[in-house]
Design a protein around this motif. Structure first.
Motif, PDB file in Angstrom:
ATOM      1  N   ASP A   1      73.069   0.462 121.094  1.00 44.70           N
ATOM      2  CA  ASP A   1      74.333   0.273 120.365  1.00 44.70           C
ATOM      3  C   ASP A   1      74.562   1.420 119.383  1.00 44.70           C
ATOM      4  O   ASP A   1      75.657   1.963 119.289  1.00 44.70           O
ATOM      5  CB  ASP A   1      74.326  -1.071 119.616  1.00 44.70           C
TER       6      ASP A   1
ATOM      7  N   THR B   1      75.667   4.496 121.263  1.00 43.11           N
ATOM      8  CA  THR B   1      77.061   4.449 121.724  1.00 43.11           C
ATOM      9  C   THR B   1      77.966   4.896 120.590  1.00 43.11           C
ATOM     10  O   THR B   1      78.894   5.689 120.774  1.00 43.11           O
ATOM     11  CB  THR B   1      77.436   3.025 122.176  1.00 43.11           C
ATOM     12  N   THR B   2      77.692   4.406 119.381  1.00 40.45           N
ATOM     13  CA  THR B   2      78.452   4.829 118.207  1.00 40.45           C
ATOM     14  C   THR B   2      78.113   6.270 117.854  1.00 40.45           C
ATOM     15  O   THR B   2      78.999   7.068 117.536  1.00 40.45           O
ATOM     16  CB  THR B   2      78.124   3.917 117.011  1.00 40.45           C
TER      17      THR B   2
ATOM     18  N   ARG C   1      74.758  -8.626 126.257  1.00 40.16           N
ATOM     19  CA  ARG C   1      74.140  -7.291 126.308  1.00 40.16           C
ATOM     20  C   ARG C   1      72.624  -7.406 126.344  1.00 40.16           C
ATOM     21  O   ARG C   1      71.950  -6.665 127.053  1.00 40.16           O
ATOM     22  CB  ARG C   1      74.542  -6.476 125.064  1.00 40.16           C
TER      23      ARG C   1
ATOM     24  N   ARG D   1      70.244  -1.881 113.482  1.00 42.24           N
ATOM     25  CA  ARG D   1      71.676  -1.660 113.274  1.00 42.24           C
ATOM     26  C   ARG D   1      71.973  -1.296 111.818  1.00 42.24           C
ATOM     27  O   ARG D   1      72.918  -0.557 111.550  1.00 42.24           O
ATOM     28  CB  ARG D   1      72.472  -2.912 113.663  1.00 42.24           C
TER      29      ARG D   1
ATOM     30  N   GLU E   1      74.247   1.666 110.934  1.00 43.12           N
ATOM     31  CA  GLU E   1      75.463   1.472 110.139  1.00 43.12           C
ATOM     32  C   GLU E   1      75.464   2.423 108.936  1.00 43.12           C
ATOM     33  O   GLU E   1      76.479   3.058 108.641  1.00 43.12           O
ATOM     34  CB  GLU E   1      75.529   0.009 109.685  1.00 43.12           C
TER      35      GLU E   1
ATOM     36  N   ARG F   1      78.119   5.370 108.000  1.00 41.96           N
ATOM     37  CA  ARG F   1      78.878   5.352 106.733  1.00 41.96           C
ATOM     38  C   ARG F   1      78.620   6.605 105.910  1.00 41.96           C
ATOM     39  O   ARG F   1      79.509   7.078 105.206  1.00 41.96           O
ATOM     40  CB  ARG F   1      78.502   4.120 105.901  1.00 41.96           C
TER      41      ARG F   1
ATOM     42  N   GLN G   1      77.074  -3.302 103.832  1.00 38.94           N
ATOM     43  CA  GLN G   1      77.236  -4.603 104.479  1.00 38.94           C
ATOM     44  C   GLN G   1      77.081  -4.405 105.968  1.00 38.94           C
ATOM     45  O   GLN G   1      77.344  -3.335 106.494  1.00 38.94           O
ATOM     46  CB  GLN G   1      78.592  -5.238 104.136  1.00 38.94           C
TER      47      GLN G   1
ATOM     48  N   ALA H   1      77.652  -6.341 109.907  1.00 38.01           N
ATOM     49  CA  ALA H   1      78.172  -7.449 110.705  1.00 38.01           C
ATOM     50  C   ALA H   1      77.095  -7.841 111.712  1.00 38.01           C
ATOM     51  O   ALA H   1      76.541  -6.990 112.389  1.00 38.01           O
ATOM     52  CB  ALA H   1      79.437  -7.010 111.426  1.00 38.01           C
TER      53      ALA H   1
ATOM     54  N   PHE I   1      77.245 -11.090 113.663  1.00 39.71           N
ATOM     55  CA  PHE I   1      77.639 -12.248 114.476  1.00 39.71           C
ATOM     56  C   PHE I   1      77.330 -13.584 113.788  1.00 39.71           C
ATOM     57  O   PHE I   1      76.977 -14.556 114.437  1.00 39.71           O
ATOM     58  CB  PHE I   1      76.980 -12.189 115.861  1.00 39.71           C
TER      59      PHE I   1
ATOM     60  N   GLU J   1      84.319  -3.181 117.874  1.00 44.66           N
ATOM     61  CA  GLU J   1      83.911  -4.086 116.795  1.00 44.66           C
ATOM     62  C   GLU J   1      82.550  -3.782 116.194  1.00 44.66           C
ATOM     63  O   GLU J   1      82.311  -4.050 115.032  1.00 44.66           O
ATOM     64  CB  GLU J   1      83.897  -5.529 117.316  1.00 44.66           C
ATOM     65  N   THR J   2      81.597  -3.305 117.002  1.00 39.80           N
ATOM     66  CA  THR J   2      80.273  -3.036 116.437  1.00 39.80           C
ATOM     67  C   THR J   2      80.101  -1.559 116.097  1.00 39.80           C
ATOM     68  O   THR J   2      79.325  -1.208 115.223  1.00 39.80           O
ATOM     69  CB  THR J   2      79.179  -3.572 117.389  1.00 39.80           C
ATOM     70  N   THR J   3      80.867  -0.693 116.768  1.00 40.80           N
ATOM     71  CA  THR J   3      80.858   0.721 116.400  1.00 40.80           C
ATOM     72  C   THR J   3      81.706   0.958 115.144  1.00 40.80           C
ATOM     73  O   THR J   3      81.496   1.917 114.415  1.00 40.80           O
ATOM     74  CB  THR J   3      81.369   1.565 117.593  1.00 40.80           C
ATOM     75  N   ASN J   4      82.645   0.038 114.893  1.00 40.70           N
ATOM     76  CA  ASN J   4      83.481   0.097 113.690  1.00 40.70           C
ATOM     77  C   ASN J   4      84.395   1.325 113.650  1.00 40.70           C
ATOM     78  O   ASN J   4      84.515   1.995 112.629  1.00 40.70           O
ATOM     79  CB  ASN J   4      82.623   0.054 112.412  1.00 40.70           C
ATOM     80  N   MET J   5      84.991   1.632 114.795  1.00 47.01           N
ATOM     81  CA  MET J   5      85.875   2.792 114.842  1.00 47.01           C
ATOM     82  C   MET J   5      87.195   2.450 115.511  1.00 47.01           C
ATOM     83  O   MET J   5      87.274   1.523 116.316  1.00 47.01           O
ATOM     84  CB  MET J   5      85.230   3.906 115.679  1.00 47.01           C
TER      85      MET J   5
ATOM     86  N   PRO K   1      83.768  -2.876 108.722  1.00 43.50           N
ATOM     87  CA  PRO K   1      83.119  -3.611 109.816  1.00 43.50           C
ATOM     88  C   PRO K   1      84.015  -4.574 110.599  1.00 43.50           C
ATOM     89  O   PRO K   1      84.837  -5.277 110.040  1.00 43.50           O
ATOM     90  CB  PRO K   1      82.005  -4.367 109.118  1.00 43.50           C
TER      91      PRO K   1
END
Lengths: 393, 323
Positions: free
Chosen positions: A61, A64-65, A284, A305, A309, A313, A332, A334, A336, B156-160, B179
């Motif tokens: 994950d 991917t970001t 996933r 994560r 995150e 940021r 912060q 997220a 789920f 939603e999880t990549t926040n972009m 987020p």
């Protein structure tokens, strides 16, 4: 000791950005002491990759970001053999990694934290639920992603009180971890107005958890063990050691529900949790690992994560910057659970809703409605700021 | 049958025949596996259509003849003929479609597939899949820029918010927002892109030219915790003067001055307010309240809730035909 590197995803990442610069490498270490824990129920036997499987998914994950930010995450794993030294392993990990996600017993976690103190490496505790790690033994370099026993006990206690099951029969195992959980349950009873009508202890006399025709014996033992109890609404079992609790449902002398270590169990995650977009994470996870996601998997996912995150940021791969941001006021994550998770600044514990699951379904999610707090309802779970013994240093 | 209609759906032909269903709102009921049809003149429920599993994203076709509804657990998008109110076809989306958007001509549909980090591009005339675009983790919000050149997808999880060139289908920019970004909406003059963040509790204002967040709308409701304020659906009036933001479990819709970004009012609606749509004359705004199983009707000029309509279980999205 054996270790291996996960770097397989690297090849697929670069394609999207033909003109992109060389991605910033962000190394995360995973240090686990695999539990040899036997469970009463066959379906609860932990997989060999319990925990780390969650971290591996979060690395995917994060990557991917990361491909949009030219960041690339890797996971280096050490799974300790029974006699291996955790401090030595941790020292090896920080050679290439700015962070360590730890699934270690409390004593070892403290030793590792103290050994790495000079280096300033951030440890993310994904496994240990001991309250003392967030209280008298807290460290400024350790962030706690796993919930504490007191958070779990309070989550259960709030629900039982909401349900008007206020009279508890507490049954405690004979191991230290069981006693610590029982302490947390007693504290929850006092805080939320439940009454422990009687306590019984269940001695671990040894013996195999799995025997042919053992079920016949258990069917005779458990009713006898629970007979002649004062009037009670719910049996609460403290059995982290997996000696007896799962034998109790449907076998108590009086027809009463069971909660705690069996029956209705408070947990950070459950394979059946599908609210607040969780179904996507569950899908996933199953796709990657061909099995369902456990609480430990989720705690390791969340820890990984959190690093991802903070890297987005701060738009940085610098371990110091990322670690400071995680511990700072704007962090912060997220996860789920229907609301953002943040850190308690007095002991670096991750605030989080706790699920109450019966093994098939999520029955409820605490904090329960009506348990109020002046700052955050999530702080009705566990040891709160005014009571803390933690002095971060 | 519907294919031929779409092929015939040229501007001239459209002008000659009024849309079959101008005065109707279609509401997807996520748990009920139904779509509720509401008459927007009498505010009464006229029909309940059984659809596939977990209907969420819902939108009229540009010619008003069909309603598309993403049925996530069936991994497809169903097509409802608004004249017969029957399901007449399905579209080849990827797995677990949630939200989608169409280009201005109604020829191309873009679908967010939550399960495999892709946006699927569908040719609406041929009902064929044209391709996939790799985006961030858990794609959700989808919108097309007023000039049709840029497709926005939020993950939603990549926040972009990903800016995708609709011609080349390549990502041209990524903007980090708070987020769990759920929904994206351009101002009609294309000067701003608004992105709601459910867990972050904010709406980010993005400059679409500079690809940068230039401001954030925050919400504060006396007596409510910050965590309970979870912005999702956004509606902006055609004159770009007033915006409405659904705040999820805060059970309120915020009224925002779209020029200054100041929140002027919070309208109490039902529980867990999610998505919204305007009537064609913009006199009314309908919002879906998931937990109370109803739809609130907001008088846009008076900024008041005037009516509540019971629909199916867990209403999620709403679409109203635009003539």
């Amino acid at each position: 000791m054996f270790r291996w590197l996960i770097g397989a995803i690297a090849a697929s990442i670069v394609v999207a950005h033909a003109l992109a610069a060389e991605p910033v490498e962000i190394g995360i270490g995973y240090l686990g002491r695999p539990g040899t824990k036997e469970t009463l129920s066959l379906i609860e036997q932990p997989a060999a990759n319990n925990g780390v499987a969650g971290a591996q998914l979060a690395i995917e994950d994060n990557n991917t970001t990361g491909k949009f930010l030219d960041q690339h995450f890797t996971l280096e794993e050490i799974h300790l053999k029974p006699n291996a030294d955790a401090v030595q392993a941790a020292t090896a990990l920080v050679e290439h990694n700015g962070f360590i996600i730890a699934d270690l017993p409390a004593d070892e976690l403290v030793k590792v934290a103290d050994a790495l103190r000079e280096r300033g490496t951030l440890l993310l505790n994904a496994g240990a639920t001991d309250d003392r790690l967030r209280e008298e033994d807290c460290r400024a370099s350790v962030v706690h992603v796993a919930p504490t026993r007191s958070m779990l006990a309070d989550a259960l206690g709030q629900y039982l009180v909401w349900k008007q099951w206020r009279r508890w029969l507490l049954v405690v195992g004979s191991h230290d971890a069981d006693k610590l959980y029982a302490d947390a349950l007693r504290r929850a009873a006092t805080r939320f107005g439940a009454k422990i009508v009687q306590e019984r202890s269940f001695e671990d006399t040894g013996g195999a958890r799995r025997t042919d025709s053992g079920v016949t014996l258990i069917q005779r033992q458990m009713p006898v063990f629970t007979q002649q109890a004062p009037a009670y609404d719910v049996l609460v079992a403290a059995d982290e050691s997996e000696v007896f609790a799962n034998y109790l449902p449907y076998r108590t002398w009086d027809p009463r529900p069971v909660a705690g270590s069996a029956g209705l169990v408070p947990t950070s995650w459950d394979a059946s949790h599908d609210q607040w977009g969780a179904i996507q994470l569950q899908n996933r996870f199953v796709k990657l690992n061909s099995r369902r996601m456990t609480a430990l998997d989720m705690q390791a996912w969340t820890a990984t994560r959190m690093i991802g995150e903070a890297a987005s940021r701060t738009n940085s791969g610098d371990a110091r910057k990322i670690s400071d941001f995680i511990r700072g006021p704007d962090f912060q994550i997220a996860a789920f659970k229907g609301k953002p998770l943040t850190l308690r600044d007095w002991n670096l514990q991750l605030r989080q809703p706790i699920l109450l699951a019966d093994g098939r379904m999520v029955v409820s999610v605490s904090p329960q409605e009506g348990f109020l707090h002046q700052f955050s309802e999530l702080d009705t779970l566990g040891v709160d700021k005014p009571e803390t013994k933690c002095k971060l240093r | 049958m519907w294919r031929t209609c779409l092929l015939l759906g040229s501007a001239l032909w459209l002008a000659a025949i009024a849309p079959a269903d101008a005065g109707s709102a279609y509401v997807s009921n996520e748990k009920g596996n139904t779509v509720t049809v509401i008459d927007t003149d009498s505010w009464s429920v006229t029909n309940t259509i059984k659809v596939g599993q977990r209907p969420r994203g819902i939108e009229f076709s540009r010619d008003g003849k069909f309603v598309f509804v993403a049925v996530g657990d069936d991994d497809t998008i169903q097509v409802i003929d608004t004249r017969t109110q029957a399901i007449v076809d399905t579209l080849p989306s990827g797995p677990d479609p949630e939200l989608f958007t169409q280009d201005a001509a109604g020829k191309v549909m873009y679908v967010a597939n939550e399960n495999d980090n892709t946006v699927t591009v569908i040719d609406l005339e041929k009902r064929a899949r044209l391709g996939d675009i790799q985006v961030g983790v858990e794609p959700e919000g989808m919108t097309v820029s007023p000039d049709g050149k840029i497709l926005i997808n939020t993950s939603e999880t990549t926040n972009m918010a990903h800016f995708i060139d609709t011609a080349s289908r390549q990502i041209v920019a990524n903007v980090l927002v708070d987020p769990r970004p759920r929904f994206a909406q351009y101002k009609h003059d294309a000067s701003e892109l608004w992105v709601s963040s459910e867990i972050g509790g904010t709406v980010s204002i993005v400059d679409p030219a500079k690809h940068a967040v230039t401001g954030k709308i925050e919400f504060a409701i006396p007596g409510l915790r910050r965590e309970a304020i979870q912005p999702v659906g956004i509606g902006i009036t055609r004159d770009d003067k007033t915006a409405f933001v659904a705040l999820g479990p805060a059970n309120r819709v915020a009224v925002v001055d779209a020029a200054t970004h100041a929140v002027s009012k919070y309208l109490l609606v039902g529980q867990r307010v999610w998505h919204m749509d305007f009537t064609p004359d913009e006199k009314y705004l309908l919002v879906t309240n998931g937990i109370s199983n109803d739809v609130s009707v907001i008088d846009v000029a008076a900024q008041k809730v005037i009516k509540t309509i019971q629909v199916g279980e867990l209403p999620w999205g709403v679409t109203i035909a635009k003539p």
